[in-house]
Write an enzyme that holds these catalytic residues in place. Structure first.
Site, PDB file in Angstrom:
ATOM      1  N   CYS A  54     -20.719  -8.554 -26.244  1.00 24.45           N
ATOM      2  CA  CYS A  54     -18.797  -9.230 -25.418  1.00 24.45           C
ATOM      3  C   CYS A  54     -19.060 -10.728 -26.473  1.00 24.45           C
ATOM      4  CB  CYS A  54     -20.251  -9.172 -24.246  1.00 24.45           C
ATOM      5  SG  CYS A  54     -20.268  -7.944 -22.970  1.00 24.45           S
TER       6      CYS A  54
ATOM      7  N   HIS B  76     -16.252 -17.007 -19.497  1.00 20.90           N
ATOM      8  CA  HIS B  76     -16.904 -15.135 -18.790  1.00 20.90           C
ATOM      9  C   HIS B  76     -16.374 -14.313 -18.266  1.00 20.90           C
ATOM     10  CE1 HIS B  76     -19.059 -11.861 -21.549  1.00 20.90           C
ATOM     11  NE2 HIS B  76     -19.619 -11.598 -20.495  1.00 20.90           N
TER      12      HIS B  76
ATOM     13  N   GLU C 158     -23.567 -19.627 -16.292  1.00 19.07           N
ATOM     14  CA  GLU C 158     -22.590 -19.768 -17.188  1.00 19.07           C
ATOM     15  C   GLU C 158     -21.563 -21.033 -16.209  1.00 19.07           C
ATOM     16  OE1 GLU C 158     -17.860 -18.968 -19.414  1.00 19.07           O
ATOM     17  OE2 GLU C 158     -18.438 -16.952 -17.834  1.00 19.07           O
TER      18      GLU C 158
ATOM     19  N   LYS D 199     -11.061 -11.383 -15.843  1.00 19.02           N
ATOM     20  CA  LYS D 199     -11.685 -10.439 -14.973  1.00 19.02           C
ATOM     21  C   LYS D 199     -11.326  -9.795 -14.829  1.00 19.02           C
ATOM     22  CE  LYS D 199     -15.474 -10.838 -19.369  1.00 19.02           C
ATOM     23  NZ  LYS D 199     -14.917 -11.921 -20.117  1.00 19.02           N
TER      24      LYS D 199
ATOM     25  N   HIS E  70     -14.001  -6.149 -17.232  1.00 19.63           N
ATOM     26  CA  HIS E  70     -14.705  -6.161 -19.061  1.00 19.63           C
ATOM     27  C   HIS E  70     -14.344  -5.259 -20.499  1.00 19.63           C
ATOM     28  CE1 HIS E  70     -17.250  -8.117 -21.978  1.00 19.63           C
ATOM     29  NE2 HIS E  70     -18.245  -7.994 -20.710  1.00 19.63           N
TER      30      HIS E  70
ATOM     31  N   PHE F 195     -24.222  -8.872 -24.512  1.00 19.13           N
ATOM     32  CA  PHE F 195     -26.101  -8.554 -24.953  1.00 19.13           C
ATOM     33  C   PHE F 195     -26.405  -9.454 -25.727  1.00 19.13           C
ATOM     34  CE2 PHE F 195     -25.235  -5.246 -21.516  1.00 19.13           C
ATOM     35  CZ  PHE F 195     -25.392  -5.585 -20.662  1.00 19.13           C
TER      36      PHE F 195
END
Length: 413
Positions: free
Chosen positions: A164, A303, A314, A335, A340, A399
């Site tokens: 991502c 994010h 975050e 998002k 996403h 990830f």
């Protein structure tokens, strides 16, 4: 030696809320939700029922129908976004040194639609019967390759596959290519199209996806009710160019990329490091790279995936990187509208961040109802607002512990 300045001269996007960057941005400004029931396959017997699908996309508008059959959906999106960005830039690559023009295009997974379809065909008819285009449709670098072929770009052509974080890595790596003198023009971004049974089942089995059926309560970053992300698809492309090169051809300059930070948590295959340490360091590195004080930043496109762990980590990372100023800047997640888009997310969000600076507008985090004390920053709840900001950041956390942050500056001439 003085660093070369890197400006944005073109933006392109294909998203769940629009088929162009301009259309997508107007939808985002209006707080339009692009999430809805899955239509690309029958999801009736699966837990995940919602996705941020691209609507009304026709590859024939960007390539011959015969050619489109040999190009996976993610690369079709990439070609469409690249076409828009190049057209806006006004570049004529026939007049450029092709070895000074590069392409960096991320894909988190690549041609998963092709992979799934050909695996089914192989199991039914024998694996020697699958398409001869299977490999060149499925491999993740093909968005980059197709764009290079279309425009004759003979500089570096590569594909960050950092989950991502890939789209943001692509923009940051492009900044360095231009700033350090390896290229004069770089097309950069990311593309993804994995709204498939295989991907959705995989993410569902690891309890990463939201499984409700209400689009308004699905992708709700920073909200206490959040329960997983919603899959999106699309592409984003930016044209980055050395300032003097852009000025010499009379290009309209849309913004400037001034800083980049990238780190790895080196902690876990899916979970972020406690407290968001790696993300905080990426943000700090981007600020240091640009020579910008934390207090000068007015907005962060977070994010913000709508997973319980990501959003709280975050938030803590932003507090670590920005100190007390974290409570004086806006931090929203687009998002909430797009879902996403994995390897395309950072690219599309870079496009939105550039547009935010251009228009002096902060997009909202829509669907926000229940505050979470662990996510206590200004998330621009539900309604966007005007704001004159000079610097804005975009974050991506992937990830594998991949973290990337870019810092953009409003173009002031």
């Amino acid at each position: 030696m003085e660093k070369r300045r890197v400006v944005i001269t073109g933006l392109g996007a294909v998203t769940p809320v629009g088929l162009t960057a301009a259309e997508s941005w107007e939808a985002v400004k209006a707080g339009k939700c692009g999430i809805g029931p899955i239509t690309l396959y029958d999801a009736s017997n699966m837990k995940a029922k919602l996705a941020g699908e691209v609507k009304g996309f026709d590859p024939a508008n960007y390539m011959e129908k015969r050619e489109a059959r040999k190009v996976d959906r993610f690369a079709q999106f990439a070609l469409a976004a690249a076409q828009e960005a190049v057209e806006q830039s006004g570049l004529d690559f026939a007049k450029e040194d092709p070895y000074r023009c590069a392409i960096i295009m991320s894909a988190g997974i690549g041609g998963l639609i092709t992979l799934q379809n050909e695996c089914v065909k192989g199991s039914q008819k024998g694996f020697d019967k699958i398409s001869p285009f299977f490999i060149p449709m499925a491999i993740g670098n093909m968005a980059s390759a197709h764009i290079a072929i279309k425009y004759g770009l003979k500089g570096m052509a590569t594909c960050p596959t950092t989950a991502c974080a890939g789209g943001t890595n692509a923009v940051g790596d492009a900044l360095r290519q231009v700033r350090d003198g390896y290229a004069d023009v770089v097309l950069c971004g990311g593309a993804e199209a994995v709204v498939t049974e295989l991907a959705m089942g995989g993410f569902t089995s690891m309890h990463a996806l939201h499984t409700g059926d209400d689009p308004a309560a699905a992708s709700i970053p920073f909200d206490a009710r959040r329960s997983g992300f919603v899959m999106g698809e699309g592409a984003g492309v930016l044209v980055l160019e050395e300032l003097a090169h852009a000025q010499a051809r009379g290009a309209k300059i849309l913004g400037e990329v001034v800083g980049y930070g990238a780190t790895c948590d080196a902690y876990h295959i899916t979970a972020p490091a406690p407290g968001g340490e790696g993300g905080a360091k990426a943000m700090s590195l981007a600020l240091e790279d640009a020579g910008v004080a934390p207090e000068e930043v007015g907005y962060i496109n977070a994010h913000g995936t709508s997973t319980p762990m990501n959003d709280s980590c975050e938030t803590q990372a932003i507090k670590t990187a920005f100190g007390d100023h974290a409570y004086h800047l806006a931090v929203s997640s687009t998002k909430s509208m797009t879902g996403h888009m994995l390897g395309a997310a950072g690219a599309v969000e870079a496009v939105f961040t550039a547009q935010s600076l251009m228009d002096g507008f902060l997009p909202a985090t829509i669907g926000y109802q229940e505050p979470d004390p662990e996510c206590d920053l200004d998330v621009v709840p539900n309604v966007g607002r005007s704001a004159d900001i000079k610097y804005a950041m975009s974050n991506s956390l992937g990830f594998g512990g991949h973290n990337a942050s870019i810092l953009l500056k409003k173009w002031e001439g």
